[in-house]
Write a protein that holds these residues in place. Structure first.
Motif, PDB file in Angstrom:
ATOM      1  N   MET A  59       0.810  -1.216   0.000  1.00  0.00           N
ATOM      2  CA  MET A  59       0.000   0.000   0.000  1.00  0.00           C
ATOM      3  C   MET A  59       0.842   1.263   0.000  1.00  0.00           C
ATOM      4  O   MET A  59       0.321   2.364  -0.106  1.00  0.00           O
ATOM      5  N   GLY A  60       2.148   1.114   0.172  1.00  0.00           N
ATOM      6  CA  GLY A  60       3.037   2.271   0.194  1.00  0.00           C
ATOM      7  C   GLY A  60       2.906   3.111   1.454  1.00  0.00           C
ATOM      8  O   GLY A  60       3.254   4.291   1.454  1.00  0.00           O
ATOM      9  N   LEU A  61       2.405   2.516   2.532  1.00  0.00           N
ATOM     10  CA  LEU A  61       2.229   3.249   3.783  1.00  0.00           C
ATOM     11  C   LEU A  61       3.517   3.271   4.592  1.00  0.00           C
ATOM     12  O   LEU A  61       4.341   2.360   4.518  1.00  0.00           O
ATOM     13  N   SER A  62       3.664   4.307   5.380  1.00  0.00           N
ATOM     14  CA  SER A  62       4.786   4.401   6.298  1.00  0.00           C
ATOM     15  C   SER A  62       4.385   5.310   7.450  1.00  0.00           C
ATOM     16  O   SER A  62       3.827   6.385   7.244  1.00  0.00           O
ATOM     17  N   THR A  63       4.643   4.871   8.668  1.00  0.00           N
ATOM     18  CA  THR A  63       4.397   5.707   9.840  1.00  0.00           C
ATOM     19  C   THR A  63       5.700   6.262  10.379  1.00  0.00           C
ATOM     20  O   THR A  63       5.713   6.919  11.408  1.00  0.00           O
ATOM     21  N   ARG A  64       6.775   5.986   9.669  1.00  0.00           N
ATOM     22  CA  ARG A  64       8.092   6.445  10.089  1.00  0.00           C
ATOM     23  C   ARG A  64       8.294   7.889   9.655  1.00  0.00           C
ATOM     24  O   ARG A  64       8.035   8.263   8.518  1.00  0.00           O
ATOM     25  N   HIS A  65       8.790   8.673  10.579  1.00  0.00           N
ATOM     26  CA  HIS A  65       9.095  10.071  10.300  1.00  0.00           C
ATOM     27  C   HIS A  65      10.402  10.133   9.538  1.00  0.00           C
ATOM     28  O   HIS A  65      11.423   9.669  10.021  1.00  0.00           O
TER      29      HIS A  65
END
Length: 69
Positions: A59-65
């Motif tokens: 999905m191309g998601l990332s919660t990393r800053h």
């Protein structure tokens, strides 16, 4: 693999996994529910340790800053 989980995501997954462990240890969880939640808790711990969630990748998601240079 590129890390795609931020600190808060990793902490929340670890806390959720520990909560499942405590519920199982105190006898609150049992049977099929304990098995299903236990497998999920192990997955949460592994992804928290590695810092990569395979479900986020397609999905191309990332919660990393991302750090700026």
């Amino acid at each position: 693999m590129t890390q795609n989980m931020g600190s808060l995501d990793r902490i929340l997954r670890t806390v959720a996994a520990l909560a499942v462990g405590v519920l199982y240890a105190t006898g609150t969880l049992g049977g099929t529910t304990a098995l299903v939640l236990g497998v999920g808790a192990v997955a949460f711990l592994l992804t928290s340790f590695v810092g990569t969630c395979p479900v986020y990748l397609p999905m191309g998601l990332s919660t990393r800053h991302e750090q700026r240079s």
